[in-house]
Design a protein around this motif. Sequence first.
Motif, PDB file in Angstrom:
ATOM      1  N   VAL A   1     -99.521 -20.907 -19.171  1.00 44.61           N
ATOM      2  CA  VAL A   1    -100.019 -21.695 -20.307  1.00 44.61           C
ATOM      3  C   VAL A   1    -101.507 -21.468 -20.522  1.00 44.61           C
ATOM      4  O   VAL A   1    -102.242 -21.101 -19.617  1.00 44.61           O
ATOM      5  N   GLY A   2    -101.925 -21.706 -21.752  1.00 44.32           N
ATOM      6  CA  GLY A   2    -103.337 -21.708 -22.104  1.00 44.32           C
ATOM      7  C   GLY A   2    -103.812 -23.150 -22.205  1.00 44.32           C
ATOM      8  O   GLY A   2    -103.341 -24.023 -21.484  1.00 44.32           O
ATOM      9  N   ASN A   3    -104.691 -23.424 -23.159  1.00 42.75           N
ATOM     10  CA  ASN A   3    -105.204 -24.778 -23.371  1.00 42.75           C
ATOM     11  C   ASN A   3    -104.091 -25.652 -23.960  1.00 42.75           C
ATOM     12  O   ASN A   3    -103.573 -25.355 -25.029  1.00 42.75           O
ATOM     13  N   LEU A   4    -103.762 -26.716 -23.261  1.00 42.11           N
ATOM     14  CA  LEU A   4    -102.694 -27.613 -23.732  1.00 42.11           C
ATOM     15  C   LEU A   4    -103.241 -28.865 -24.401  1.00 42.11           C
ATOM     16  O   LEU A   4    -102.466 -29.742 -24.808  1.00 42.11           O
ATOM     17  N   LYS A   5    -104.555 -28.978 -24.526  1.00 40.04           N
ATOM     18  CA  LYS A   5    -105.165 -30.197 -25.068  1.00 40.04           C
ATOM     19  C   LYS A   5    -105.329 -30.156 -26.588  1.00 40.04           C
ATOM     20  O   LYS A   5    -105.530 -31.188 -27.219  1.00 40.04           O
ATOM     21  N   GLY A   6    -105.244 -28.970 -27.175  1.00 38.29           N
ATOM     22  CA  GLY A   6    -105.409 -28.870 -28.619  1.00 38.29           C
ATOM     23  C   GLY A   6    -104.325 -29.625 -29.378  1.00 38.29           C
ATOM     24  O   GLY A   6    -103.178 -29.700 -28.931  1.00 38.29           O
ATOM     25  N   VAL A   7    -104.688 -30.196 -30.506  1.00 34.62           N
ATOM     26  CA  VAL A   7    -103.749 -30.951 -31.344  1.00 34.62           C
ATOM     27  C   VAL A   7    -103.391 -30.090 -32.551  1.00 34.62           C
ATOM     28  O   VAL A   7    -104.274 -29.612 -33.270  1.00 34.62           O
ATOM     29  N   VAL A   8    -102.081 -29.887 -32.755  1.00 35.92           N
ATOM     30  CA  VAL A   8    -101.617 -29.053 -33.858  1.00 35.92           C
ATOM     31  C   VAL A   8    -100.616 -29.802 -34.729  1.00 35.92           C
ATOM     32  O   VAL A   8     -99.943 -30.722 -34.288  1.00 35.92           O
ATOM     33  N   ASP A   9    -100.535 -29.372 -35.957  1.00 32.41           N
ATOM     34  CA  ASP A   9     -99.594 -29.897 -36.952  1.00 32.41           C
ATOM     35  C   ASP A   9     -98.443 -28.907 -37.013  1.00 32.41           C
ATOM     36  O   ASP A   9     -98.647 -27.736 -37.306  1.00 32.41           O
ATOM     37  N   ILE A  10     -97.239 -29.368 -36.706  1.00 31.01           N
ATOM     38  CA  ILE A  10     -96.066 -28.483 -36.665  1.00 31.01           C
ATOM     39  C   ILE A  10     -95.032 -28.943 -37.685  1.00 31.01           C
ATOM     40  O   ILE A  10     -94.652 -30.110 -37.717  1.00 31.01           O
ATOM     41  N   THR A  11     -94.575 -27.995 -38.500  1.00 31.61           N
ATOM     42  CA  THR A  11     -93.520 -28.254 -39.481  1.00 31.61           C
ATOM     43  C   THR A  11     -92.306 -27.418 -39.114  1.00 31.61           C
ATOM     44  O   THR A  11     -92.433 -26.248 -38.752  1.00 31.61           O
ATOM     45  N   ASP A  12     -91.127 -28.000 -39.224  1.00 33.10           N
ATOM     46  CA  ASP A  12     -89.893 -27.257 -38.983  1.00 33.10           C
ATOM     47  C   ASP A  12     -89.753 -26.153 -40.030  1.00 33.10           C
ATOM     48  O   ASP A  12     -90.061 -26.350 -41.214  1.00 33.10           O
ATOM     49  N   GLY A  13     -89.288 -24.992 -39.601  1.00 34.77           N
ATOM     50  CA  GLY A  13     -89.135 -23.848 -40.500  1.00 34.77           C
ATOM     51  C   GLY A  13     -88.244 -24.134 -41.693  1.00 34.77           C
ATOM     52  O   GLY A  13     -88.480 -23.631 -42.799  1.00 34.77           O
ATOM     53  N   ARG A  14     -87.228 -24.952 -41.491  1.00 33.80           N
ATOM     54  CA  ARG A  14     -86.317 -25.280 -42.595  1.00 33.80           C
ATOM     55  C   ARG A  14     -87.041 -26.123 -43.650  1.00 33.80           C
ATOM     56  O   ARG A  14     -86.823 -25.964 -44.857  1.00 33.80           O
ATOM     57  N   ASP A  15     -87.925 -27.013 -43.190  1.00 34.39           N
ATOM     58  CA  ASP A  15     -88.737 -27.787 -44.128  1.00 34.39           C
ATOM     59  C   ASP A  15     -89.752 -26.887 -44.839  1.00 34.39           C
ATOM     60  O   ASP A  15     -90.038 -27.077 -46.025  1.00 34.39           O
ATOM     61  N   THR A  16     -90.274 -25.904 -44.117  1.00 33.41           N
ATOM     62  CA  THR A  16     -91.219 -24.960 -44.715  1.00 33.41           C
ATOM     63  C   THR A  16     -90.557 -24.157 -45.833  1.00 33.41           C
ATOM     64  O   THR A  16     -91.140 -23.961 -46.902  1.00 33.41           O
ATOM     65  N   VAL A  17     -89.329 -23.714 -45.599  1.00 32.07           N
ATOM     66  CA  VAL A  17     -88.597 -22.965 -46.635  1.00 32.07           C
ATOM     67  C   VAL A  17     -88.394 -23.841 -47.869  1.00 32.07           C
ATOM     68  O   VAL A  17     -88.588 -23.388 -49.003  1.00 32.07           O
ATOM     69  N   ARG A  18     -88.028 -25.086 -47.670  1.00 33.47           N
ATOM     70  CA  ARG A  18     -87.861 -26.008 -48.808  1.00 33.47           C
ATOM     71  C   ARG A  18     -89.178 -26.181 -49.563  1.00 33.47           C
ATOM     72  O   ARG A  18     -89.210 -26.247 -50.789  1.00 33.47           O
ATOM     73  N   ALA A  19     -90.281 -26.256 -48.804  1.00 31.26           N
ATOM     74  CA  ALA A  19     -91.603 -26.404 -49.433  1.00 31.26           C
ATOM     75  C   ALA A  19     -91.923 -25.202 -50.305  1.00 31.26           C
ATOM     76  O   ALA A  19     -92.397 -25.357 -51.443  1.00 31.26           O
ATOM     77  N   LEU A  20     -91.653 -24.008 -49.806  1.00 38.49           N
ATOM     78  CA  LEU A  20     -91.935 -22.797 -50.579  1.00 38.49           C
ATOM     79  C   LEU A  20     -91.072 -22.741 -51.838  1.00 38.49           C
ATOM     80  O   LEU A  20     -91.530 -22.298 -52.902  1.00 38.49           O
ATOM     81  N   TRP A  21     -89.840 -23.192 -51.719  1.00 35.18           N
ATOM     82  CA  TRP A  21     -88.940 -23.216 -52.879  1.00 35.18           C
ATOM     83  C   TRP A  21     -89.477 -24.178 -53.949  1.00 35.18           C
ATOM     84  O   TRP A  21     -89.537 -23.839 -55.143  1.00 35.18           O
ATOM     85  N   ILE A  22     -89.889 -25.350 -53.517  1.00 35.98           N
ATOM     86  CA  ILE A  22     -90.428 -26.335 -54.462  1.00 35.98           C
ATOM     87  C   ILE A  22     -91.719 -25.818 -55.099  1.00 35.98           C
ATOM     88  O   ILE A  22     -91.943 -25.991 -56.303  1.00 35.98           O
ATOM     89  N   LEU A  23     -92.561 -25.147 -54.303  1.00 37.29           N
ATOM     90  CA  LEU A  23     -93.787 -24.587 -54.868  1.00 37.29           C
ATOM     91  C   LEU A  23     -93.470 -23.525 -55.910  1.00 37.29           C
ATOM     92  O   LEU A  23     -94.138 -23.443 -56.948  1.00 37.29           O
ATOM     93  N   ALA A  24     -92.451 -22.701 -55.650  1.00 36.74           N
ATOM     94  CA  ALA A  24     -92.067 -21.667 -56.613  1.00 36.74           C
ATOM     95  C   ALA A  24     -91.588 -22.295 -57.921  1.00 36.74           C
ATOM     96  O   ALA A  24     -91.834 -21.766 -59.014  1.00 36.74           O
ATOM     97  N   GLU A  25     -90.917 -23.420 -57.819  1.00 38.12           N
ATOM     98  CA  GLU A  25     -90.382 -24.079 -59.010  1.00 38.12           C
ATOM     99  C   GLU A  25     -91.409 -24.955 -59.727  1.00 38.12           C
ATOM    100  O   GLU A  25     -91.441 -25.006 -60.958  1.00 38.12           O
ATOM    101  N   LYS A  26     -92.249 -25.672 -58.949  1.00 38.50           N
ATOM    102  CA  LYS A  26     -93.091 -26.713 -59.541  1.00 38.50           C
ATOM    103  C   LYS A  26     -94.585 -26.537 -59.313  1.00 38.50           C
ATOM    104  O   LYS A  26     -95.387 -27.275 -59.887  1.00 38.50           O
ATOM    105  N   GLY A  27     -94.970 -25.604 -58.437  1.00 39.96           N
ATOM    106  CA  GLY A  27     -96.386 -25.448 -58.129  1.00 39.96           C
ATOM    107  C   GLY A  27     -97.184 -24.957 -59.321  1.00 39.96           C
ATOM    108  O   GLY A  27     -96.673 -24.233 -60.177  1.00 39.96           O
ATOM    109  N   LYS A  28     -98.443 -25.337 -59.375  1.00 37.44           N
ATOM    110  CA  LYS A  28     -99.331 -24.925 -60.461  1.00 37.44           C
ATOM    111  C   LYS A  28     -99.971 -23.593 -60.096  1.00 37.44           C
ATOM    112  O   LYS A  28    -100.557 -23.443 -59.024  1.00 37.44           O
TER     113      LYS A  28
END
Length: 197
Positions: A89-116
Amino acid sequence: ACSSAEYGLTYDDEVPIKESKEFRPSSPYAISKIGTDMLCYLYSRTYGMKIIRARLFNTAGPRKIGNAVSDFAEMIAEAEKGKRDFIGVGNLKGVVDITDGRDTVRALWILAEKGKSGEAYNVCSGRGYTMEYILKKLISMSDKNIALKTDKMKMRPLEDPVFIGDNSKIKKLGWKPQTPIEKTLEDTLNYWRSAIS
């Protein structure tokens, strides 16, 4: 697809990170993503091309490889099969924001449809987890006693200690993360169990 790495060094009063935050890159990768982001902005503004800049924060889940969550899950699955005795392991103290890949795909789809066109949107859960929490949660899903060892090769020369995104802009388009982190971790571990067996 751009990256949250563009934001880089972030001060306490800038968390959660908004799309308007100043770029302070902490790696050559981050600089390359800033170049991509700005080139897309230029082409959108100059030539009217429909380009939406999605700044992806950490994405994890089954079949997503090359990140800490996937690496941890792979090593746990290997330990379960007797192929390793410890996890480096490396540094385990860092705080990260993690999104599930399936949610990420949905986000990209919505951006393609509705993003400015020309706009940047953070794709993130809006929740922070230490890498220590992620690793311990994955280990708790196994009945194998797994030792941890610090690996100097996994230590970065410059760490971004807290990296939590603000997803309010993309939420206005109708998106929100739906997959709990526990489901993401369990599915990732099970993916590696199947891949290794």
